[in-house]
Design a protein around this motif. Sequence first.
Motif, PDB file in Angstrom:
ATOM      1  N   ILE A  34      55.562  47.419  32.683  1.00  0.00           N
ATOM      2  CA  ILE A  34      55.470  48.264  33.874  1.00  0.00           C
ATOM      3  C   ILE A  34      54.331  47.716  34.732  1.00  0.00           C
ATOM      4  O   ILE A  34      53.193  47.629  34.269  1.00  0.00           O
ATOM      5  CB  ILE A  34      55.182  49.730  33.487  1.00  0.00           C
ATOM      6  CG1 ILE A  34      56.293  50.263  32.569  1.00  0.00           C
ATOM      7  CG2 ILE A  34      55.020  50.607  34.731  1.00  0.00           C
ATOM      8  CD1 ILE A  34      55.946  51.584  31.892  1.00  0.00           C
ATOM      9  N   THR A  35      54.639  47.298  35.956  1.00  0.00           N
ATOM     10  CA  THR A  35      53.609  46.733  36.842  1.00  0.00           C
ATOM     11  C   THR A  35      53.663  47.423  38.203  1.00  0.00           C
ATOM     12  O   THR A  35      54.642  48.096  38.526  1.00  0.00           O
ATOM     13  CB  THR A  35      53.796  45.214  37.038  1.00  0.00           C
ATOM     14  OG1 THR A  35      55.084  44.979  37.618  1.00  0.00           O
ATOM     15  CG2 THR A  35      53.700  44.457  35.725  1.00  0.00           C
ATOM     16  N   GLY A  36      52.599  47.253  38.984  1.00  0.00           N
ATOM     17  CA  GLY A  36      52.590  47.818  40.325  1.00  0.00           C
ATOM     18  C   GLY A  36      51.179  48.081  40.815  1.00  0.00           C
ATOM     19  O   GLY A  36      50.201  47.723  40.152  1.00  0.00           O
ATOM     20  N   ASP A  37      51.081  48.714  42.000  1.00  0.00           N
ATOM     21  CA  ASP A  37      49.769  48.933  42.626  1.00  0.00           C
ATOM     22  C   ASP A  37      49.306  50.382  42.495  1.00  0.00           C
ATOM     23  O   ASP A  37      48.548  50.879  43.303  1.00  0.00           O
ATOM     24  CB  ASP A  37      49.789  48.488  44.098  1.00  0.00           C
ATOM     25  CG  ASP A  37      50.812  49.230  44.936  1.00  0.00           C
ATOM     26  OD1 ASP A  37      51.639  49.957  44.365  1.00  0.00           O
ATOM     27  OD2 ASP A  37      50.786  49.089  46.177  1.00  0.00           O
ATOM     28  N   PHE A  38      49.744  51.040  41.445  1.00  0.00           N
ATOM     29  CA  PHE A  38      49.424  52.450  41.186  1.00  0.00           C
ATOM     30  C   PHE A  38      48.109  52.573  40.417  1.00  0.00           C
ATOM     31  O   PHE A  38      47.442  51.575  40.119  1.00  0.00           O
ATOM     32  CB  PHE A  38      50.568  53.087  40.381  1.00  0.00           C
ATOM     33  CG  PHE A  38      50.982  52.282  39.187  1.00  0.00           C
ATOM     34  CD1 PHE A  38      50.292  52.356  37.987  1.00  0.00           C
ATOM     35  CD2 PHE A  38      52.074  51.411  39.266  1.00  0.00           C
ATOM     36  CE1 PHE A  38      50.659  51.593  36.889  1.00  0.00           C
ATOM     37  CE2 PHE A  38      52.452  50.639  38.166  1.00  0.00           C
ATOM     38  CZ  PHE A  38      51.743  50.734  36.992  1.00  0.00           C
ATOM     39  N   GLU A  43      43.336  53.058  31.924  1.00  0.00           N
ATOM     40  CA  GLU A  43      44.351  52.046  32.237  1.00  0.00           C
ATOM     41  C   GLU A  43      45.196  51.674  31.025  1.00  0.00           C
ATOM     42  O   GLU A  43      46.359  51.314  31.161  1.00  0.00           O
ATOM     43  CB  GLU A  43      43.685  50.799  32.826  1.00  0.00           C
ATOM     44  CG  GLU A  43      43.223  50.951  34.268  1.00  0.00           C
ATOM     45  CD  GLU A  43      41.930  51.735  34.430  1.00  0.00           C
ATOM     46  OE1 GLU A  43      41.266  52.036  33.416  1.00  0.00           O
ATOM     47  OE2 GLU A  43      41.570  52.056  35.582  1.00  0.00           O
TER      48      GLU A  43
ATOM     49  N   TYR B  52      44.787  46.037  38.549  1.00  0.00           N
ATOM     50  CA  TYR B  52      44.864  45.988  37.090  1.00  0.00           C
ATOM     51  C   TYR B  52      46.310  45.844  36.591  1.00  0.00           C
ATOM     52  O   TYR B  52      46.579  45.097  35.659  1.00  0.00           O
ATOM     53  CB  TYR B  52      44.251  47.271  36.511  1.00  0.00           C
ATOM     54  CG  TYR B  52      44.228  47.361  35.009  1.00  0.00           C
ATOM     55  CD1 TYR B  52      43.048  47.106  34.309  1.00  0.00           C
ATOM     56  CD2 TYR B  52      45.363  47.690  34.282  1.00  0.00           C
ATOM     57  CE1 TYR B  52      43.018  47.182  32.935  1.00  0.00           C
ATOM     58  CE2 TYR B  52      45.345  47.764  32.904  1.00  0.00           C
ATOM     59  CZ  TYR B  52      44.175  47.512  32.226  1.00  0.00           C
ATOM     60  OH  TYR B  52      44.154  47.580  30.864  1.00  0.00           O
ATOM     61  N   PHE B  53      47.232  46.574  37.225  1.00  0.00           N
ATOM     62  CA  PHE B  53      48.607  46.655  36.692  1.00  0.00           C
ATOM     63  C   PHE B  53      49.555  45.656  37.348  1.00  0.00           C
ATOM     64  O   PHE B  53      50.753  45.717  37.101  1.00  0.00           O
ATOM     65  CB  PHE B  53      49.166  48.066  36.905  1.00  0.00           C
ATOM     66  CG  PHE B  53      48.324  49.146  36.290  1.00  0.00           C
ATOM     67  CD1 PHE B  53      48.315  49.327  34.915  1.00  0.00           C
ATOM     68  CD2 PHE B  53      47.552  49.970  37.069  1.00  0.00           C
ATOM     69  CE1 PHE B  53      47.542  50.328  34.333  1.00  0.00           C
ATOM     70  CE2 PHE B  53      46.782  50.974  36.499  1.00  0.00           C
ATOM     71  CZ  PHE B  53      46.771  51.157  35.126  1.00  0.00           C
ATOM     72  N   GLN B  54      49.037  44.783  38.201  1.00  0.00           N
ATOM     73  CA  GLN B  54      49.953  43.927  38.954  1.00  0.00           C
ATOM     74  C   GLN B  54      50.284  42.627  38.224  1.00  0.00           C
ATOM     75  O   GLN B  54      49.499  42.141  37.414  1.00  0.00           O
ATOM     76  CB  GLN B  54      49.359  43.615  40.330  1.00  0.00           C
ATOM     77  CG  GLN B  54      49.361  44.838  41.242  1.00  0.00           C
ATOM     78  CD  GLN B  54      49.037  44.482  42.674  1.00  0.00           C
ATOM     79  OE1 GLN B  54      47.973  43.943  42.959  1.00  0.00           O
ATOM     80  NE2 GLN B  54      49.944  44.774  43.592  1.00  0.00           N
ATOM     81  N   ASP B  55      51.443  42.099  38.578  1.00  0.00           N
ATOM     82  CA  ASP B  55      51.896  40.802  38.074  1.00  0.00           C
ATOM     83  C   ASP B  55      51.529  39.759  39.136  1.00  0.00           C
ATOM     84  O   ASP B  55      52.087  39.781  40.227  1.00  0.00           O
ATOM     85  CB  ASP B  55      53.413  40.858  37.861  1.00  0.00           C
ATOM     86  CG  ASP B  55      53.996  39.515  37.468  1.00  0.00           C
ATOM     87  OD1 ASP B  55      53.247  38.520  37.391  1.00  0.00           O
ATOM     88  OD2 ASP B  55      55.222  39.448  37.247  1.00  0.00           O
ATOM     89  N   ARG B  58      54.181  37.847  41.057  1.00  0.00           N
ATOM     90  CA  ARG B  58      54.967  38.605  42.014  1.00  0.00           C
ATOM     91  C   ARG B  58      54.188  38.910  43.296  1.00  0.00           C
ATOM     92  O   ARG B  58      54.744  39.033  44.366  1.00  0.00           O
ATOM     93  CB  ARG B  58      55.427  39.922  41.375  1.00  0.00           C
ATOM     94  CG  ARG B  58      56.675  40.451  41.981  1.00  0.00           C
ATOM     95  CD  ARG B  58      57.230  41.560  41.151  1.00  0.00           C
ATOM     96  NE  ARG B  58      58.266  41.120  40.246  1.00  0.00           N
ATOM     97  CZ  ARG B  58      59.485  40.763  40.630  1.00  0.00           C
ATOM     98  NH1 ARG B  58      59.812  40.721  41.882  1.00  0.00           N
ATOM     99  NH2 ARG B  58      60.392  40.430  39.734  1.00  0.00           N
ATOM    100  N   GLU B  59      52.873  39.057  43.162  1.00  0.00           N
ATOM    101  CA  GLU B  59      52.060  39.489  44.301  1.00  0.00           C
ATOM    102  C   GLU B  59      51.493  38.335  45.117  1.00  0.00           C
ATOM    103  O   GLU B  59      51.185  38.513  46.291  1.00  0.00           O
ATOM    104  CB  GLU B  59      50.880  40.352  43.803  1.00  0.00           C
ATOM    105  CG  GLU B  59      51.289  41.561  42.986  1.00  0.00           C
ATOM    106  CD  GLU B  59      52.188  42.510  43.756  1.00  0.00           C
ATOM    107  OE1 GLU B  59      52.072  42.571  44.991  1.00  0.00           O
ATOM    108  OE2 GLU B  59      53.035  43.165  43.113  1.00  0.00           O
ATOM    109  N   GLY B  80      46.330  47.431  44.876  1.00  0.00           N
ATOM    110  CA  GLY B  80      47.115  46.276  45.289  1.00  0.00           C
ATOM    111  C   GLY B  80      46.326  44.999  45.421  1.00  0.00           C
ATOM    112  O   GLY B  80      45.109  44.961  45.206  1.00  0.00           O
TER     113      GLY B  80
END
Lengths: 99, 263
Positions: A34-38, A43, B52-55, B58-59, B80
Motif C-alpha cells: 500500500i503506497t501513497g501520499d497519505f 507509520e 514515507y509511504f511513497q514508491d 512511481r513518484e 507527497g
Amino acid sequence: MTDGRLEASCKPTGGKLVRVSLSLAGGRIERIAITGDFFIMPESGVEDIEAALVGADPGAVRARIDAVVRNRGLRLAGVSPASIAEAVRRALEGGERPA
Amino acid sequence: MSDTPWRGIITPPAPGPYNMGLDYALLESVAGGSAPVVRCYRWAPCAITIGYFQDPEREVDLAAAARDGVAVIRRVTGGGAVFHDCELTYSIALPERASPELRSIAGSYDMICGAVARAISRLGIDASFAPVNDIIVGGRKISGSAQTRCGGAILQHGTVLIDADRARMSAYLRADPEKSRERDAAGPAERVVPLRDLIGDRALAPETYSTLCDAIIGSFAGTFGRAIEPSSPTGPESQRAAALARDLFGDDDWNARRIRPPL
C-alpha cells in the motif's frame, strides 16, 4: 479474477492517493503493498494493514483493515479504511496491469 | 518545562540527508524531554524528498534525477514528493501536550499550518491553510507540510516556495493521473505558486528570507504563547543528524524500499 500482480488506486475528493499493488494465489491475497501520499501514525501501521490482508478473501478486506486501525489505535489523515478497501477492490476487479 | 523558552534555530543551507537527519534528531530531543524547537533552513544542493509511504519509482523520474545528481530521499513523514530548490523549509518539534488541538492529526495541521500561513501573510499576501496539509494563495499551493510522531512528540516540517523552476519540477516529479483528473489536468508544477510570482524579485532577496524566518518563529511564539529564543543544534544533535544522514537518509534500502536499518 486472475492470479498475478494487480494494481489500482483510489483518491477520494479532498483526500490523498492510495495505491495498492497485490498478487493473488488461489483467489486470496498473497502479497500486497500500500503506497501513497497519505498519513498513518504510527507509520508502521501500514505494514500491519498489509500483513492483515495477506490471506484475506476479497469479502473480508474492509473488516480486516478496520480491525487493525482499531486494535493498534492508528491515526489516519487523508486516508480511511474505506479508501484503502476501495483501492483493493479495484485491484481485485482487474485494476491496471503494472507497466 | 512549562517556563523553559522554546528554541529557534536557523541553520545554513545543507544537503538533503543532513536536513532530514537534523529534523529527526530534534524530534528525538523533544521526545526525550528537551524544549520544543522551531527551525528554518534551506537546501544545498537541491534535493527531492518522497513521503514515507511513497514508491519512488512511481513518484520520481529516477533516471532524470540521477542524471542531474539530485538525491532522492525518503522522509520519515508521510505526504507527497517534493523538489526542494529555492524555498524556505520550516520544522517544528513539540510535545503533543503543548496544546489540546495537537492531539488529532487534522487539528495539528490546522494549528501549525495556520501559524505558517499567518507568517507568510505578513509579506502582504493572503495565505490560508487548506486541509489536509497545504497552505494556498489564490487557490494554488505555496506550502506543503508533513508530520510524524514519536514518543509523545510531533515533528512537522514543510516548504514555503520562494521560486519555482517548473521545468525541473516537471522533469523530476511524475504527475499522477488520478490527481490530475481532480485538478483540471494540472501537473505538480502548475498547481504551485512561489513567492516570486506574488511579490516579484523581492522574494529572492536575502532580507526577505530573514524576514520570513523571523515571521515564522514569531508566529509560532504567538500561536503557542511561548517565548522562542535563538539557539543552535547541540553537539549531540549535530552528531545524531550526521549519523542519520549517513545511516538512514543516505541508505539505499531506506530510500528505495522503506527498509529501515538498525539505528
